[in-house]
Design an enzyme around this catalytic site. Structure first.
Site, short mmCIF file in Angstrom:
data_model
loop_
_atom_site.label_atom_id
_atom_site.label_comp_id
_atom_site.label_asym_id
_atom_site.label_seq_id
_atom_site.Cartn_x
_atom_site.Cartn_y
_atom_site.Cartn_z
N GLU A 48 0.74 -1.33 -0.09
CA GLU A 48 0.06 -0.10 0.04
C GLU A 48 0.71 1.43 0.02
O GLU A 48 1.79 1.46 0.61
CB GLU A 48 -0.84 0.08 1.31
CG GLU A 48 -1.91 1.32 1.23
CD GLU A 48 -2.71 1.13 2.56
OE1 GLU A 48 -4.08 1.30 2.36
OE2 GLU A 48 -2.38 1.14 3.66
N LYS A 130 -8.50 3.09 -2.99
CA LYS A 130 -9.30 2.77 -1.62
C LYS A 130 -10.39 3.32 -1.54
O LYS A 130 -10.57 4.65 -1.62
CB LYS A 130 -8.23 2.84 -0.58
CG LYS A 130 -8.56 2.21 0.82
CD LYS A 130 -7.39 2.42 1.76
CE LYS A 130 -7.80 2.02 2.92
NZ LYS A 130 -6.67 1.86 3.90
N CYS A 164 -5.28 -2.76 2.48
CA CYS A 164 -5.35 -2.56 4.16
C CYS A 164 -6.77 -2.77 4.51
O CYS A 164 -7.20 -4.00 4.39
CB CYS A 164 -4.88 -1.25 4.42
SG CYS A 164 -4.39 -1.19 6.32
#
Length: 353
Positions: A48, A130, A164
């Site tokens: 990430e 995200k 994540c």
């Protein structure tokens, strides 16, 4: 005739970027892509916000303190179509390897937590964001939209990606499972923060999330993971309190099979490198025969998911057909009082025309 399932080697990165240095991290990215290809991998996944590094500073103090890093973070984030982005696409093409890159995506004045999927020919398969940055990440990054919950056909199978704690969002995970995902990239930052004081942020919980994703989705999961370098600690940890909050190391890259097994020997958490696994998509049939949560093991008469993939465009430009514009002007000529309303509707450019 029987179906031949793809078999290939995949790699997940465990390393620290050259923090807040776009060009130097692109250099390191190229080197890791080449190393993965030399190791026989046809797919390599990065953590990430690998470029220009995860913004740990937002977790260490008040937002006002972290602002000292913000301009530098923006300036070193990746812009699609830039020379740096072209270098990464070229590295994928030159090495004949699919790349899934985690990065801070800069578009205009905003940043997003991006994952860029590039095929072995250097062409873009997907550019996702995200969906919901976590906690203090929202002081830095904007949000994605429903189009970012997508799975893509590639020569290596159906590939998808999340970042994540998107792996703690049950509905987002189910949206991916339902698209017959076969190879999933679970991109993580390092597990270096608040050790001993926030178990939910530790490697045990978050690697378990990757492992459960593999079992629930009956898919292979590549979970690349950043490490925190000593240089990063020295830059951001300016007092004893901060040094207690963020520690060097924290790398826990993993690759899991559809039955949840770990497919390789892990690296020590403070060692940079690649972990490899040999993928056989034929294993997925065995896993889904036991439990396919979006197929025979579901109860759509009881619970169903509504997935809206409409892109969240901030501005939608609409151009009216020429015949419609002409008709309105003809009506205005016979009724001058309508002219102001029409000008407001179709714009000053059409008035000049």
């Amino acid at each position: 005739m029987s179906i031949v399932h793809p078999k290939f080697r995949a790699a997940a990165v465990q390393a620290a970027p050259v923090f807040l240095d776009l060009d130097a991290t692109v250099d390191k990215t190229e080197a890791l892509i080449a190393e993965a290809a030399r190791g026989g991998a046809e797919l390599v996944a990065f953590p990430e916000t690998w470029i220009p590094g995860y913004p740990w500073f937002v977790w260490l103090d008040a937002p006002a303190w972290s602002m000292q890093f913000i301009q530098r973070y923006h300036d070193n984030s990746l812009v699609y179509g830039s020379p740096q982005a072209e270098r990464i696409a070229k590295a994928a093409r030159d090495n004949g390897i699919m790349v899934v890159l985690g990065h801070s995506e800069k578009q205009g004045g905003s940043l997003y937590m991006g994952q860029w999927i590039i095929d072995a020919d250097g062409r873009t398969i997907a550019m996702r964001r995200k969906l919901k940055p976590t906690h203090v990440e929202r002081t830095v990054f904007g949000e994605g939209d429903g189009s970012d919950l997508s799975v893509f056909d590639t020569r290596l199978g159906r590939v998808g990606a999340l970042c994540c704690w998107e792996h703690l969002q049950p509905l987002s995970k189910y949206a991916m499972y339902a698209q017959n995902e076969q190879v999933h990239i679970a991109a993580w930052p390092s597990f270096s923060l608040y050790r001993g004081g926030a178990y939910a942020l530790g490697h045990e919980v978050n690697n378990a999330a990757s492992r459960i994703y593999a079992v629930e989705g009956s898919c292979f999961v590549l979970a690349p993971c950043n490490t925190v370098s000593k240089e990063m600690v020295e830059l951001m940890c300016t007092d004893d309190t901060k040094r207690a909050l963020l520690q060097a190391g924290g790398g826990f890259a993993r690759i899991y099979a559809p039955d949840g097994q770990l497919m390789h020997e892990p690296l020590p958490e403070d060692v940079e490198g690649l972990v490899y696994a040999d993928i056989d998509l034929g294993m997925i049939s065995l896993a889904k025969a036991a439990a396919d949560p979006a197929g025979h093991y579901s109860r759509p008469d009881v619970t169903r998911l509504l997935l809206d993939k409409t892109p969240g465009d901030r501005v939608v430009s609409k151009r009216r057909a020429a015949a419609e514009v002409t008709r309105d002007w003809e009506e205005a000529a016979s009724a001058p009082a309508m002219r102001a309303d029409i000008v407001a509707l179709i714009g000053q450019d059409d008035e000049a025309a």
